[in-house]
Write an enzyme that holds these catalytic residues in place. Structure first.
Site, PDB file in Angstrom:
ATOM      1  N   CYS A  64      -0.433   4.107   2.139  1.00 55.72           N
ATOM      2  CA  CYS A  64      -0.249   3.902   3.582  1.00 55.72           C
ATOM      3  C   CYS A  64       1.202   4.137   3.998  1.00 55.72           C
ATOM      4  O   CYS A  64       1.478   4.754   5.019  1.00 55.72           O
ATOM      5  CB  CYS A  64      -0.619   2.479   3.980  1.00 55.72           C
ATOM      6  SG  CYS A  64      -2.188   1.909   3.335  1.00 55.72           S
ATOM      7  N   ASP A  65       2.144   3.608   3.226  1.00 57.51           N
ATOM      8  CA  ASP A  65       3.524   3.530   3.697  1.00 57.51           C
ATOM      9  C   ASP A  65       4.512   4.402   2.930  1.00 57.51           C
ATOM     10  O   ASP A  65       5.679   4.508   3.322  1.00 57.51           O
ATOM     11  CB  ASP A  65       4.002   2.069   3.645  1.00 57.51           C
ATOM     12  CG  ASP A  65       3.194   1.192   4.589  1.00 57.51           C
ATOM     13  OD1 ASP A  65       2.774   1.694   5.647  1.00 57.51           O
ATOM     14  OD2 ASP A  65       2.962   0.010   4.264  1.00 57.51           O
ATOM     15  N   CYS A 117       0.834  -1.201   0.000  1.00 57.26           N
ATOM     16  CA  CYS A 117       0.000   0.000   0.000  1.00 57.26           C
ATOM     17  C   CYS A 117       0.872   1.255   0.000  1.00 57.26           C
ATOM     18  O   CYS A 117       1.395   1.656   1.047  1.00 57.26           O
ATOM     19  CB  CYS A 117      -0.929  -0.024   1.216  1.00 57.26           C
ATOM     20  SG  CYS A 117      -1.976   1.429   1.352  1.00 57.26           S
TER      21      CYS A 117
HETATM   22  C1  LIG Z   1       0.178  -3.783   5.941  1.00 56.86           C
HETATM   23  C2  LIG Z   1      -0.951  -2.810   5.744  1.00 56.86           C
HETATM   24  C3  LIG Z   1      -0.810  -1.507   6.178  1.00 56.86           C
HETATM   25  C4  LIG Z   1      -1.843  -0.603   6.008  1.00 56.86           C
HETATM   26  N1  LIG Z   1      -1.677   0.666   6.474  1.00 56.86           N
HETATM   27  C5  LIG Z   1      -2.699   1.541   6.385  1.00 56.86           C
HETATM   28  C6  LIG Z   1      -2.567   2.852   6.902  1.00 56.86           C
HETATM   29  O1  LIG Z   1      -1.523   3.238   7.433  1.00 56.86           O
HETATM   30  N2  LIG Z   1      -3.634   3.678   6.784  1.00 56.86           N
HETATM   31  C7  LIG Z   1      -4.811   3.297   6.183  1.00 56.86           C
HETATM   32  O2  LIG Z   1      -5.750   4.083   6.127  1.00 56.86           O
HETATM   33  N3  LIG Z   1      -4.951   2.058   5.667  1.00 56.86           N
HETATM   34  C8  LIG Z   1      -3.932   1.178   5.758  1.00 56.86           C
HETATM   35  N4  LIG Z   1      -4.060  -0.073   5.224  1.00 56.86           N
HETATM   36  C9  LIG Z   1      -5.309  -0.415   4.531  1.00 56.86           C
HETATM   37  C10 LIG Z   1      -6.397  -0.747   5.549  1.00 56.86           C
HETATM   38  O3  LIG Z   1      -5.899  -1.709   6.445  1.00 56.86           O
HETATM   39  C11 LIG Z   1      -7.650  -1.259   4.853  1.00 56.86           C
HETATM   40  O4  LIG Z   1      -8.086  -0.317   3.905  1.00 56.86           O
HETATM   41  C12 LIG Z   1      -8.754  -1.490   5.864  1.00 56.86           C
HETATM   42  O5  LIG Z   1      -8.333  -2.368   6.892  1.00 56.86           O
HETATM   43  C13 LIG Z   1      -9.988  -2.070   5.204  1.00 56.86           C
HETATM   44  O6  LIG Z   1     -10.926  -2.272   6.200  1.00 56.86           O
HETATM   45  P1  LIG Z   1     -12.125  -3.299   6.037  1.00 56.86           P
HETATM   46  O7  LIG Z   1     -12.943  -3.143   7.253  1.00 56.86           O
HETATM   47  O8  LIG Z   1     -12.782  -3.115   4.711  1.00 56.86           O
HETATM   48  O9  LIG Z   1     -11.485  -4.750   5.957  1.00 56.86           O
HETATM   49  P2  LIG Z   1     -10.278  -5.507   6.683  1.00 56.86           P
HETATM   50  O10 LIG Z   1      -9.482  -4.650   7.565  1.00 56.86           O
HETATM   51  O11 LIG Z   1      -9.613  -6.247   5.593  1.00 56.86           O
HETATM   52  O12 LIG Z   1     -11.052  -6.555   7.592  1.00 56.86           O
HETATM   53  C14 LIG Z   1     -11.777  -7.601   7.013  1.00 56.86           C
HETATM   54  C15 LIG Z   1     -12.374  -8.396   8.137  1.00 56.86           C
HETATM   55  O13 LIG Z   1     -13.265  -9.366   7.588  1.00 56.86           O
HETATM   56  C16 LIG Z   1     -13.090 -10.583   8.294  1.00 56.86           C
HETATM   57  N5  LIG Z   1     -13.613 -11.644   7.433  1.00 56.86           N
HETATM   58  C17 LIG Z   1     -13.249 -11.987   6.172  1.00 56.86           C
HETATM   59  N6  LIG Z   1     -13.999 -13.022   5.730  1.00 56.86           N
HETATM   60  C18 LIG Z   1     -14.870 -13.321   6.737  1.00 56.86           C
HETATM   61  C19 LIG Z   1     -15.894 -14.301   6.907  1.00 56.86           C
HETATM   62  N7  LIG Z   1     -16.211 -15.158   5.938  1.00 56.86           N
HETATM   63  N8  LIG Z   1     -16.571 -14.330   8.082  1.00 56.86           N
HETATM   64  C20 LIG Z   1     -16.284 -13.431   9.091  1.00 56.86           C
HETATM   65  N9  LIG Z   1     -15.329 -12.472   8.967  1.00 56.86           N
HETATM   66  C21 LIG Z   1     -14.622 -12.444   7.814  1.00 56.86           C
HETATM   67  C22 LIG Z   1     -11.619 -10.651   8.616  1.00 56.86           C
HETATM   68  O14 LIG Z   1     -11.358 -11.532   9.686  1.00 56.86           O
HETATM   69  C23 LIG Z   1     -11.355  -9.181   8.981  1.00 56.86           C
HETATM   70  O15 LIG Z   1     -11.661  -8.981  10.330  1.00 56.86           O
HETATM   71  C24 LIG Z   1      -3.052  -1.005   5.374  1.00 56.86           C
HETATM   72  C25 LIG Z   1      -3.200  -2.318   4.925  1.00 56.86           C
HETATM   73  C26 LIG Z   1      -2.164  -3.216   5.113  1.00 56.86           C
HETATM   74  C27 LIG Z   1      -2.334  -4.640   4.639  1.00 56.86           C
END
Ligand SMILES: Cc1cc2nc3c(=O)[nH]c(=O)nc-3n(C[C@H](O)[C@H](O)[C@H](O)COP(=O)(O)OP(=O)(O)OC[C@H]3O[C@@H](n4cnc5c(N)ncnc54)[C@H](O)[C@@H]3O)c2cc1C
Length: 312
Positions: free
Chosen positions: A138-139, A135
């Site tokens: 992000c980084d 990302c």
């Molecule tokens: C290494 C890294 C660093 C990052 N740094 C930043 C940053 O500094 N700033 C920033 O804004 N963004 C950052 N991001 C991006 C950010 O993490 C994502 O945009 C954000 O987490 C997305 O949120 P979300 O709620 O859509 O999903 P996610 O955070 O991906 O969460 C998905 C959830 O769904 C659950 N899940 C999946 N399938 C199922 C199922 N079948 N049943 C039940 N639960 C399920 C998982 O367990 C998880 O809890 C980073 C991402 C990464 C990988």
């Protein structure tokens, strides 16, 4: 008799927890299933400096812990478990947890995120959070005036390379093919940027460095008569070869694009199915940020509340 819910949230990233905060404050008695990665993607990173409200920055785990506690404070029922099957053929919708427990729910908020694709090199794990990132938004800031490499040849890779060129001293774009798959305009932007050097027909075979990434070993024209080993000195290694939205179990019921992102109505988390909403990265091929995921989680909970009001 299976448990009957008004609001079921699937996923415990910023989208899921924010939906849980709003849904519990609206008295929807939401139940949230966390899945295999409680706290979502941010728990895999250390520093988070761009989430509003933390002037000194915070860690991904702390941020997600705070969001979880905030949801629990208003009564959200947060449970460990995976949603393994969904049947939306009739209302209330049927959802199976861990292959055994069946629930019924009037509204469903899908917040299952998207996983970045990696090359599959052991070094990607080894240097995760120590120079390897998927990302740039992000980084990228951590690599100001440094040298980084971006892997990929599509629009996203070109966009990330351009973004990083605005921060870093030099950007290598490592492309497996002898051409870029990106749109013409993106190609031109990359090729004309003096800070970006495109390494066509190069593949990464390993990363080097003591504790953090300091270089990458590449092969040029792998398998050809003139195959050549190349080493580049870099401080950061960015993957931009795509994401996989975690939408497989929902595909029979909601529309997805060719990659698997759930399609929602423009500007809203509404899917084509009444009472089913998609929030966060699972429905967002463009931004994929914690704050945008949280915002759409908020929208999904407000939509769920309004939908329930029309039923009642
Ligand atoms: C290494 C890294 C660093 C990052 N740094 C930043 C940053 O500094 N700033 C920033 O804004 N963004 C950052 N991001 C991006 C950010 O993490 C994502 O945009 C954000 O987490 C997305 O949120 P979300 O709620 O859509 O999903 P996610 O955070 O991906 O969460 C998905 C959830 O769904 C659950 N899940 C999946 N399938 C199922 C199922 N079948 N049943 C039940 N639960 C399920 C998982 O367990 C998880 O809890 C980073 C991402 C990464 C990988």
């Amino acid at each position: 008799m299976s448990e009957k819910l008004r609001c079921l949230i699937v996923g415990s990233g910023p989208a899921g927890y924010t939906a849980a905060i709003y849904a519990s404050r609206a008295n929807l008695a939401p139940v949230l299933y966390e899945g295999m990665q409680p706290g979502g993607q941010l728990t895999t990173t250390t520093e988070v400096e761009n989430f509003p409200g933390y002037p000194e920055g915070t860690t991904g785990s702390q941020l997600m812990d705070d969001l979880r506690k905030q949801a629990e404070r208003f009564g959200a029922d947060i449970r460990f478990g995976m949603v393994t099957a969904v049947d939306c053929s009739q209302r209330p919708y049927k959802v199976t947890i861990d292959g055994e427990t069946e629930l019924q729910t009037e509204t469903l908020i899908i917040a299952t995120g998207a996983s970045a694709k990696y090359l599959g090199l052991p070094d990607e794990q080894r240097y995760s959070g120590s120079g390897v990132s998927a990302c740039a938004t992000c980084d990228g800031f951590f690599y100001r005036n440094k040298t980084v490499a971006v892997v990929g040849g599509g629009d996203t890779a070109c966009e990330e390379a351009g973004y990083l060129a605005g921060l870093a001293a030099k950007v290598y774009l490592i492309v497996r093919k002898d051409y870029l798959r990106a749109s013409r305009i993106m190609q031109e932007r990359v090729l004309q940027n003096p800070k970006i050097e495109v390494l066509f027909e190069h593949e990464t075979i390993g990363l080097t460095g003591e504790a953090v990434v300091q270089g990458a070993d590449l092969v040029k024209r792998r398998g050809k008569a003139d195959e050549e080993k190349v080493h580049i000195d870099i401080d950061g290694f960015f993957l931009a070869i795509g994401h996989k939205p975690n939408s497989d179990i929902f595909k029979p019921w909601v529309e997805t694009d060719e990659v698997g992102y759930i399609k929602t109505q423009p500007g809203s988390p509404r899917t084509k199915l009444p009472g089913v909403f998609a929030a966060g990265d699972v429905a967002d091929p463009h931004y994929r940020q914690a704050i945008t995921a949280a915002a759409s989680g908020c929208q999904a909970a407000i939509e769920a509340e309004r939908y329930l009001a029309t039923l009642e």
